[in-house]
Scaffold this active site. Structure first.
Site, PDB file in Angstrom:
ATOM      1  N   GLY A  34      -6.704   9.200 -31.881  1.00 44.44           N
ATOM      2  CA  GLY A  34      -6.195  10.364 -32.599  1.00 44.44           C
ATOM      3  C   GLY A  34      -5.400   9.992 -33.830  1.00 44.44           C
ATOM      4  N   TYR A  80      -9.980  10.977 -14.211  1.00 42.55           N
ATOM      5  CA  TYR A  80     -10.277  10.757 -15.631  1.00 42.55           C
ATOM      6  C   TYR A  80     -11.730  11.072 -15.953  1.00 42.55           C
ATOM      7  CZ  TYR A  80     -11.032   8.589 -20.126  1.00 42.55           C
ATOM      8  OH  TYR A  80     -11.389   8.374 -21.441  1.00 42.55           O
ATOM      9  N   GLY A 103      -3.450   5.804 -30.736  1.00 42.59           N
ATOM     10  CA  GLY A 103      -4.849   5.641 -30.357  1.00 42.59           C
ATOM     11  C   GLY A 103      -5.836   6.204 -31.361  1.00 42.59           C
ATOM     12  N   GLY A 139      -2.799  15.233 -29.917  1.00 43.28           N
ATOM     13  CA  GLY A 139      -2.529  13.886 -29.419  1.00 43.28           C
ATOM     14  C   GLY A 139      -2.692  12.835 -30.492  1.00 43.28           C
ATOM     15  N   ALA A 140      -2.155  13.115 -31.695  1.00 45.47           N
ATOM     16  CA  ALA A 140      -2.465  12.288 -32.863  1.00 45.47           C
ATOM     17  C   ALA A 140      -1.444  11.198 -33.134  1.00 45.47           C
ATOM     18  CB  ALA A 140      -2.570  13.187 -34.101  1.00 45.47           C
ATOM     19  N   ASN A 141      -0.497  10.987 -32.236  1.00 44.48           N
ATOM     20  CA  ASN A 141       0.549  10.008 -32.515  1.00 44.48           C
ATOM     21  C   ASN A 141       0.153   8.577 -32.160  1.00 44.48           C
ATOM     22  OD1 ASN A 141       1.262  11.466 -29.765  1.00 44.48           O
ATOM     23  ND2 ASN A 141       1.958   9.346 -29.571  1.00 44.48           N
ATOM     24  N   SER A 168     -16.179  10.719 -23.412  1.00 39.66           N
ATOM     25  CA  SER A 168     -15.940   9.331 -23.002  1.00 39.66           C
ATOM     26  C   SER A 168     -17.198   8.724 -22.408  1.00 39.66           C
ATOM     27  CB  SER A 168     -14.827   9.280 -21.960  1.00 39.66           C
ATOM     28  OG  SER A 168     -14.693   7.993 -21.388  1.00 39.66           O
TER      29      SER A 168
END
Length: 308
Positions: free
Chosen positions: A26, A175, A24, A20-22, A150
């Site tokens: 990440g 979440y 935020g 999920g590095a694209n 989180s």
């Protein structure tokens, strides 16, 4: 145990995989790790967004060694293909489990296997990926698995036998409980690694209260509206940008003083330089950990045995 985010250790020779590095945390963790000299692999669902993130890192970090690999953590087939690609690598020094749904759907949704979608995305896919890619971690001296938790874990109950929220779904619980499960998994994995005598550390982190409106604007990566910037800056006293939130997983990845089972977060809980933090009792509960591990194997159909 102090840490200066502006003086990150040299990471040349290390390979780091960030899910999920694209965008935020990440994305910014990937950028900071690339700036430290690591070869960074962005494991992302969208090829277009992955390419935008790779291009951004190359613009902002001259000489960066960065690439991308397809990964949809809610798709078991995609996870298997991504794990196969990782197994072809000589080494993976850090597997940063960052991908996730931050804003869950209002109504309960499921993946192709019938698992609740937020749990699938935030936990099940990472469990399967780690299990399948485990051999490359085993052959990498001092490898680390970093799980993104989180602050929401402080604010929710955790009925361990209702992880699928079947009949009790709401977006907040989906979440928060998925993030509790992620932390439980990270600590349980560390216990199993230690018991098996593995030279692999499992570290759990949380990025504090990091918002896009307080984050640098980057074309194709982070482009908040003026209204979003205004609203987020009203909370400046207790928030930070996602670039600062990324300091925590970067420390977990590279600090030689970090050990398996550590829990790191911002010094001032919601913001600040990364430091050791206190995880919830539930996250560290051995009985809960063992039960969650069993359930994750059941839901994914993936056995994960950490043998000596």
């Amino acid at each position: 145990m102090t840490w200066d985010p502006a003086a990150v250790p040299n990471a040349h020779g290390k390979t780091v995989v960030v899910t999920g590095a694209n965008a935020g945390v990440g994305y910014f963790a990937s950028e900071q790790l690339a700036a430290a000299g690591a070869h960074v692999v962005l494991a992302c669902r969208s090829p277009e967004r992955a390419e935008a993130a790779v291009s951004a890192i190359r613009r902002r970090v001259p000489g960066a060694s960065v690439g991308a690999t397809p990964l949809d953590v809610a798709d078991a087939g995609s996870v298997t293909e991504a794990a196969d690609a990782l197994l072809q690598r000589e080494r993976v020094d850090v597997l940063l489990l960052n991908a996730g749904i931050v804003h869950p759907p209002a109504d309960r949704a499921v993946d192709a296997r019938g698992n609740e979608l937020v749990l699938s995305t935030n936990v099940l896919g990472h469990f399967q990926l780690t299990a399948l890619a485990f051999p490359v971690l085993e052959r990498t001296p001092g490898a680390r698995i970093v799980t993104l938790g989180s602050l929401a874990t402080l604010l929710s109950r955790f009925p361990v036998d209702d992880l699928q929220l079947d009949g009790s779904y709401n977006s907040w619980n989906a979440y928060a409980q998925s993030k509790i499960a992620a932390q439980v998994l990270g600590f349980e994995l560390d216990r199993r690694l230690r018991a098996a005598g593995k030279d692999i550390a499992s570290v759990v982190v949380h990025p504090g209260y990091s918002t896009s409106g307080r984050t640098p604007g980057i074309r194709g990566v982070n482009q908040p509206s003026k209204a979003k910037r205004f609203a987020d800056n009203l909370q400046a006293a207790w928030t930070q940008g996602k670039d600062h939130g990324a300091w925590v997983p970067v420390r977990a990845a590279l600090d030689p003083e970090v050990r398996g089972g550590d829990f790191l977060g911002p010094r001032w809980v919601t913001k600040g330089a990364p430091a050791r933090a206190l995880a919830t009792r539930t996250s560290r509960d051995r009985t809960v950990g063992a039960r969650v591990w069993e359930l994750l194997e059941e839901y994914t159909g993936q056995r994960f045995t950490v043998a000596p």
